[in-house]
Design a protein around this motif. Sequence first.
Motif, PDB file in Angstrom:
ATOM      1  N   PRO A 206       0.833  -1.212   0.000  1.00  6.77           N
ATOM      2  CA  PRO A 206       0.000   0.000   0.000  1.00  6.77           C
ATOM      3  C   PRO A 206       0.863   1.256   0.000  1.00  6.77           C
ATOM      4  CG  PRO A 206      -0.776  -1.582   1.628  1.00  6.77           C
ATOM      5  CD  PRO A 206       0.549  -2.082   1.147  1.00  6.77           C
ATOM      6  N   PRO A 207       0.381   2.357  -0.578  1.00  6.58           N
ATOM      7  CA  PRO A 207       1.181   3.582  -0.696  1.00  6.58           C
ATOM      8  C   PRO A 207       1.797   4.064   0.617  1.00  6.58           C
ATOM      9  CG  PRO A 207      -0.773   3.776  -2.050  1.00  6.58           C
ATOM     10  CD  PRO A 207      -0.914   2.490  -1.277  1.00  6.58           C
ATOM     11  N   LEU A 208       1.031   4.056   1.703  1.00  2.57           N
ATOM     12  CA  LEU A 208       1.582   4.533   2.969  1.00  2.57           C
ATOM     13  C   LEU A 208       2.702   3.622   3.451  1.00  2.57           C
ATOM     14  CD1 LEU A 208       1.676   6.449   5.336  1.00  2.57           C
ATOM     15  CD2 LEU A 208      -0.191   5.162   6.407  1.00  2.57           C
ATOM     16  N   GLU A 209       2.547   2.323   3.278  1.00  4.54           N
ATOM     17  CA  GLU A 209       3.606   1.394   3.685  1.00  4.54           C
ATOM     18  C   GLU A 209       4.841   1.558   2.807  1.00  4.54           C
ATOM     19  OE1 GLU A 209       3.425  -0.814   6.595  1.00  4.54           O
ATOM     20  OE2 GLU A 209       2.125   0.938   6.696  1.00  4.54           O
ATOM     21  N   MET A 210       4.621   1.885   1.531  1.00  2.57           N
ATOM     22  CA  MET A 210       5.753   2.157   0.650  1.00  2.57           C
ATOM     23  C   MET A 210       6.504   3.398   1.121  1.00  2.57           C
ATOM     24  SD  MET A 210       5.837   2.878  -3.472  1.00  2.57           S
ATOM     25  CE  MET A 210       5.108   1.297  -3.872  1.00  2.57           C
ATOM     26  N   LEU A 211       5.759   4.411   1.552  1.00  2.00           N
ATOM     27  CA  LEU A 211       6.389   5.625   2.065  1.00  2.00           C
ATOM     28  C   LEU A 211       7.160   5.330   3.337  1.00  2.00           C
ATOM     29  CD1 LEU A 211       6.816   8.684   1.965  1.00  2.00           C
ATOM     30  CD2 LEU A 211       4.642   8.952   3.189  1.00  2.00           C
ATOM     31  N   ARG A 212       6.569   4.570   4.236  1.00  2.00           N
ATOM     32  CA  ARG A 212       7.239   4.215   5.493  1.00  2.00           C
ATOM     33  C   ARG A 212       8.520   3.420   5.217  1.00  2.00           C
ATOM     34  NH1 ARG A 212       5.047   3.020  10.242  1.00  2.00           N
ATOM     35  NH2 ARG A 212       5.035   0.754   9.894  1.00  2.00           N
ATOM     36  N   ALA A 213       8.440   2.492   4.275  1.00  2.00           N
ATOM     37  CA  ALA A 213       9.611   1.683   3.932  1.00  2.00           C
ATOM     38  C   ALA A 213      10.702   2.548   3.290  1.00  2.00           C
ATOM     39  CB  ALA A 213       9.206   0.567   2.976  1.00  2.00           C
ATOM     40  N   THR A 214      10.296   3.488   2.449  1.00  3.33           N
ATOM     41  CA  THR A 214      11.260   4.364   1.783  1.00  3.33           C
ATOM     42  C   THR A 214      11.998   5.234   2.797  1.00  3.33           C
ATOM     43  OG1 THR A 214       9.916   4.418  -0.229  1.00  3.33           O
ATOM     44  CG2 THR A 214      11.545   6.168   0.050  1.00  3.33           C
ATOM     45  N   VAL A 215      11.277   5.757   3.782  1.00  8.53           N
ATOM     46  CA  VAL A 215      11.912   6.592   4.804  1.00  8.53           C
ATOM     47  C   VAL A 215      12.882   5.751   5.634  1.00  8.53           C
ATOM     48  CG1 VAL A 215      11.501   8.046   6.836  1.00  8.53           C
ATOM     49  CG2 VAL A 215       9.957   8.178   4.876  1.00  8.53           C
ATOM     50  N   TRP A 216      12.505   4.510   5.926  1.00  9.71           N
ATOM     51  CA  TRP A 216      13.423   3.613   6.648  1.00  9.71           C
ATOM     52  C   TRP A 216      14.668   3.382   5.800  1.00  9.71           C
ATOM     53  CZ3 TRP A 216      16.128  -0.858   6.133  1.00  9.71           C
ATOM     54  CH2 TRP A 216      16.585  -1.471   7.296  1.00  9.71           C
ATOM     55  N   ASN A 217      14.481   3.119   4.505  1.00  8.63           N
ATOM     56  CA  ASN A 217      15.610   2.883   3.597  1.00  8.63           C
ATOM     57  C   ASN A 217      16.569   4.062   3.591  1.00  8.63           C
ATOM     58  OD1 ASN A 217      14.635   0.395   2.789  1.00  8.63           O
ATOM     59  ND2 ASN A 217      13.608   1.190   0.971  1.00  8.63           N
ATOM     60  N   ILE A 218      16.016   5.264   3.509  1.00 10.89           N
ATOM     61  CA  ILE A 218      16.858   6.460   3.443  1.00 10.89           C
ATOM     62  C   ILE A 218      17.706   6.599   4.701  1.00 10.89           C
ATOM     63  CG2 ILE A 218      16.765   8.994   3.495  1.00 10.89           C
ATOM     64  CD1 ILE A 218      14.426   8.805   1.504  1.00 10.89           C
ATOM     65  N   HIS A 219      17.114   6.327   5.850  1.00 13.93           N
ATOM     66  CA  HIS A 219      17.896   6.405   7.091  1.00 13.93           C
ATOM     67  C   HIS A 219      18.952   5.299   7.143  1.00 13.93           C
ATOM     68  CE1 HIS A 219      14.615   9.063   8.463  1.00 13.93           C
ATOM     69  NE2 HIS A 219      15.517   9.538   9.308  1.00 13.93           N
ATOM     70  N   ALA A 220      18.594   4.099   6.695  1.00  9.69           N
ATOM     71  CA  ALA A 220      19.553   2.991   6.712  1.00  9.69           C
ATOM     72  C   ALA A 220      20.765   3.303   5.837  1.00  9.69           C
ATOM     73  CB  ALA A 220      18.867   1.706   6.236  1.00  9.69           C
ATOM     74  N   ILE A 221      20.522   3.856   4.657  1.00 11.44           N
ATOM     75  CA  ILE A 221      21.607   4.179   3.743  1.00 11.44           C
ATOM     76  C   ILE A 221      22.461   5.317   4.292  1.00 11.44           C
ATOM     77  CG2 ILE A 221      22.111   5.138   1.451  1.00 11.44           C
ATOM     78  CD1 ILE A 221      19.670   3.609   0.438  1.00 11.44           C
ATOM     79  N   THR A 222      21.821   6.253   4.965  1.00 11.44           N
ATOM     80  CA  THR A 222      22.540   7.401   5.529  1.00 11.44           C
ATOM     81  C   THR A 222      23.656   6.962   6.462  1.00 11.44           C
ATOM     82  OG1 THR A 222      20.609   8.857   5.365  1.00 11.44           O
ATOM     83  CG2 THR A 222      22.288   9.454   6.990  1.00 11.44           C
ATOM     84  N   PHE A 223      23.449   5.870   7.179  1.00  8.64           N
ATOM     85  CA  PHE A 223      24.430   5.433   8.177  1.00  8.64           C
ATOM     86  C   PHE A 223      25.510   4.514   7.598  1.00  8.64           C
ATOM     87  CE2 PHE A 223      20.694   6.245  11.088  1.00  8.64           C
ATOM     88  CZ  PHE A 223      21.246   7.389  11.650  1.00  8.64           C
ATOM     89  N   ILE A 224      25.493   4.233   6.300  1.00  7.53           N
ATOM     90  CA  ILE A 224      26.536   3.410   5.684  1.00  7.53           C
ATOM     91  C   ILE A 224      27.777   4.276   5.472  1.00  7.53           C
ATOM     92  CG2 ILE A 224      27.196   2.067   3.651  1.00  7.53           C
ATOM     93  CD1 ILE A 224      24.257   1.353   3.276  1.00  7.53           C
ATOM     94  N   PRO A 225      28.919   3.936   6.076  1.00  4.71           N
ATOM     95  CA  PRO A 225      30.120   4.778   5.984  1.00  4.71           C
ATOM     96  C   PRO A 225      30.535   5.120   4.554  1.00  4.71           C
ATOM     97  CG  PRO A 225      30.413   3.124   7.678  1.00  4.71           C
ATOM     98  CD  PRO A 225      29.133   2.776   6.970  1.00  4.71           C
ATOM     99  N   ALA A 226      30.499   4.143   3.653  1.00  3.11           N
ATOM    100  CA  ALA A 226      30.926   4.393   2.274  1.00  3.11           C
ATOM    101  C   ALA A 226      30.012   5.396   1.574  1.00  3.11           C
ATOM    102  CB  ALA A 226      30.963   3.081   1.490  1.00  3.11           C
ATOM    103  N   VAL A 227      28.737   5.422   1.938  1.00  2.00           N
ATOM    104  CA  VAL A 227      27.812   6.401   1.362  1.00  2.00           C
ATOM    105  C   VAL A 227      28.186   7.796   1.842  1.00  2.00           C
ATOM    106  CG1 VAL A 227      25.424   7.194   1.309  1.00  2.00           C
ATOM    107  CG2 VAL A 227      25.920   4.765   1.094  1.00  2.00           C
TER     108      VAL A 227
END
Length: 349
Positions: A206-227
């Motif tokens: 569902p769209p809201l769950e996609m948004l929630r997952a995307t925000v989680w993804n963005i935070h997860a990637i933010t903490f990757i040192p190489a990124v």
Amino acid sequence: KKKMATAAAEDPIDFVVCDVGLPSLPSDGKREPTKEEKKALKKEMASMKDMFDEGATMMKEANGTELKGDVICTGLPAALAGLKQLVTAEHQKASGAKENKWDFRYCPLSEFPGKTMDDLFVAYLKWSQKDKNKAAQTFNISKTLRRLDNYASWMAEHGPELFASGPLGDAMPLARVAMDGFVCLGNENVVHWWIDLGKCDFTKLPPLEMLRATVWNIHAITFIPAVQENGIVFIEDLAYCGFRELMAAFPKEMKQKTDKLFQGASAIKMRKFIFLRAPWWMNFFMKLMKAILSKKLASRMVTYGEDYEALKREVGGAQWIPAGFGPAEIGGTFTGRDLMFDKVYGDRS
């Protein structure tokens, strides 16, 4: 407008712009539209102006701007201390507000064990650096604060909706099934985010769950040192998708929200966007976008069609391409772990 008109005049499929709900839009992204379809699509040209303007603005904001009078600190410890002072001052200025965005109450740090606000601040400080700043170990804390301001505003505005049903991570099991994505360390310590659109099934999310997952993804990637050090490259196999199908999978309102967070407020440096098997409408939109962007920004958007050898040269060889990504002809052999999901590519469990 002049650049867009020039690009349109040069385009072999004529100047066609399409609205999300236009019924005459061809669903087969590989074929060119008929004359009748082109005629109908031309009438929708004006309705897409805001879309191009917004897209161009977000691309320009992706890496921020430096202003006269910005405060520069040397060394990460001094920069972190200086940034925290600026944040504290902003928090105090907003102390009388009903909702103080500088509380960062909707920042999902608890979902990433061991991460603190200092870790988030460091990620934003490294985002602010250009190559010359890295060499000198300098940080523009004013530029960093402006980006953090965007982040704090976005999270404060959308946080209540995002967390109403629980932690963001609760959306990830379903997202892993619906979204075929893989994040891995590529050649030269650059992180690649592979998206296999042809193998995604967004009807399961569902769209809201996609948004929630995307925000989680963005935070997860933010903490990757190489990124934080080298940014990220997005590589997407579009599988000649139809425009209506793609827009149905990504509702306009949700896409606007995620774009504003990702390109206008996140601490992720975007090095390049690479598209494979792009449909005709994507090639057309790319041409228009490049016409209104700087050469530097335009060079970050690349389409390879079915030139898989060019993709291999770009990423350093088949050994850096996830096994099973895209059509079999690509021949990727990478079978390592996913930096974001910590799973082997193709594992939907």
